[in-house]
Design an enzyme around this catalytic site. Structure first.
Site, short mmCIF file in Angstrom:
data_model
loop_
_atom_site.label_atom_id
_atom_site.label_comp_id
_atom_site.label_asym_id
_atom_site.label_seq_id
_atom_site.Cartn_x
_atom_site.Cartn_y
_atom_site.Cartn_z
N HIS A 21 0.84 -1.20 0.00
CA HIS A 21 0.00 0.00 0.00
C HIS A 21 0.88 1.26 0.00
O HIS A 21 0.61 2.21 -0.72
CB HIS A 21 -0.86 0.06 1.28
CG HIS A 21 -1.93 -0.98 1.37
ND1 HIS A 21 -2.12 -1.75 2.48
CD2 HIS A 21 -2.91 -1.34 0.50
CE1 HIS A 21 -3.15 -2.55 2.31
NE2 HIS A 21 -3.65 -2.33 1.11
N LYS A 45 -16.65 -6.37 5.86
CA LYS A 45 -15.45 -7.22 5.89
C LYS A 45 -14.99 -7.51 7.31
O LYS A 45 -13.97 -8.18 7.49
CB LYS A 45 -14.31 -6.51 5.15
CG LYS A 45 -14.33 -6.70 3.63
CD LYS A 45 -12.99 -6.24 3.06
CE LYS A 45 -12.83 -6.59 1.60
NZ LYS A 45 -11.54 -6.08 1.08
N ARG A 99 -1.93 -6.35 -8.34
CA ARG A 99 -0.86 -7.27 -7.99
C ARG A 99 -0.71 -8.37 -9.04
O ARG A 99 0.28 -8.49 -9.69
CB ARG A 99 -1.11 -7.90 -6.61
CG ARG A 99 -0.75 -6.99 -5.49
CD ARG A 99 -1.38 -7.38 -4.22
NE ARG A 99 -2.82 -7.22 -4.28
CZ ARG A 99 -3.61 -7.28 -3.24
NH1 ARG A 99 -3.14 -7.55 -2.07
NH2 ARG A 99 -4.90 -7.08 -3.38
N SER A 137 -3.02 -7.75 2.73
CA SER A 137 -3.36 -7.58 4.14
C SER A 137 -3.91 -8.86 4.76
O SER A 137 -3.61 -9.18 5.91
CB SER A 137 -4.39 -6.46 4.31
OG SER A 137 -3.84 -5.23 3.96
P1 ADP Z 1 -9.74 -3.59 -0.76
O1 ADP Z 1 -10.48 -3.88 0.49
O2 ADP Z 1 -10.37 -2.59 -1.67
O3 ADP Z 1 -9.22 -4.82 -1.50
P2 ADP Z 1 -7.07 -3.19 0.17
O4 ADP Z 1 -6.78 -2.43 1.40
O5 ADP Z 1 -6.83 -4.64 0.21
O6 ADP Z 1 -8.50 -2.80 -0.25
O7 ADP Z 1 -6.24 -2.61 -1.03
C1 ADP Z 1 -6.42 -1.32 -1.55
C2 ADP Z 1 -5.76 -1.20 -2.88
O8 ADP Z 1 -4.37 -1.43 -2.74
C3 ADP Z 1 -6.26 -2.20 -3.92
O9 ADP Z 1 -6.27 -1.56 -5.19
C4 ADP Z 1 -5.22 -3.28 -3.89
O10 ADP Z 1 -5.12 -3.94 -5.15
C5 ADP Z 1 -3.97 -2.45 -3.63
N1 ADP Z 1 -2.92 -3.25 -3.02
C6 ADP Z 1 -2.99 -4.00 -1.90
N2 ADP Z 1 -1.81 -4.61 -1.65
C7 ADP Z 1 -0.98 -4.24 -2.66
C8 ADP Z 1 0.39 -4.55 -3.01
N3 ADP Z 1 1.11 -5.40 -2.29
N4 ADP Z 1 0.92 -3.96 -4.11
C9 ADP Z 1 0.16 -3.14 -4.86
N5 ADP Z 1 -1.14 -2.82 -4.61
C10 ADP Z 1 -1.69 -3.36 -3.53
#
Ligand code: ADP
Length: 171
Positions: A21, A45, A99, A137
């Site tokens: 992130h 969630k 990803r 996450s």
């Molecule tokens: P959501 O609940 O919308 O999936 P996340 O908190 O998991 O939200 O992720 C928010 C954004 O960050 C999403 O676009 C996700 O693809 C991106 N993201 C999460 N982890 C990574 C990572 N390791 N590298 C790049 N983008 C990421």
């Protein structure tokens, strides 16, 4: 005449914020003048961390690792339709991280739906940096639940919060 500000919204659950992130936040600041990190309340969630805790962790990371650019970064909760939140913030761009192929279907659907709802808002995908591609996450939470080392994926401050949270859940 003043140039209009380019405002971007980077939405997510950030439960908790990972290096992946943070990398997206850092790279997104090259594209906009103001970046709003939108933290979804996302009660559906059942997040491990409250909205206040998730925001605090992101703000801590930003304080500990200040970015070189003078782009304004604002961390804000939202509990509405993403396009409504983006409109309210005056954003023209939605930032998402991609990803792997597994992210694509959901992201493709979401980008298409958001475009229907708000055609003037563009979704921009930033491809995950090689070293952060595997970080998610939910996996970090699983590692912490079973007392594994999360420091390859999150900062020591976040790792400590994860460890504490799972101890609290046990006792
Ligand atoms: P959501 O609940 O919308 O999936 P996340 O908190 O998991 O939200 O992720 C928010 C954004 O960050 C999403 O676009 C996700 O693809 C991106 N993201 C999460 N982890 C990574 C990572 N390791 N590298 C790049 N983008 C990421």
């Amino acid at each position: 005449m003043n140039k209009p500000l380019h405002i971007g919204v980077y939405p997510g659950t950030f439960d908790p914020i990972t290096f992946g992130h943070f990398d997206i936040i850092q790279r997104a600041t090259r594209l906009v003048d103001r970046l709003i990190v939108g933290v979804a309340t996302n009660v559906g969630k059942s997040p491990l961390f409250s909205i206040e805790e998730r925001i605090e962790m992101i703000e801590n990371e930003l304080t500990l690792h200040p970015l070189a650019s003078d782009v304004e970064i604002i961390v804000k909760p939202f509990d509405s339709l993403l396009v409504h939140f983006a409109k309210q913030e005056g954003a023209q761009v939605l930032i998402r991280g991609l990803r792997a192929v597994s992210d694509f279907e959901y992201e493709f659907q979401m980008a298409g739906t958001n475009r229907k709802l708000c055609p003037e808002l563009e979704t921009v995908f930033l491809v995950a940096s090689e070293s952060y591609q595997l970080i998610a996450s939910n996996l970090v939470r699983e590692i912490a639940r079973y007392k594994g080392d999360t420091t390859p994926f999150v900062s020591p401050q976040v790792a400590e919060k994860l460890e504490k949270r799972f101890l609290e859940l046990i006792y």
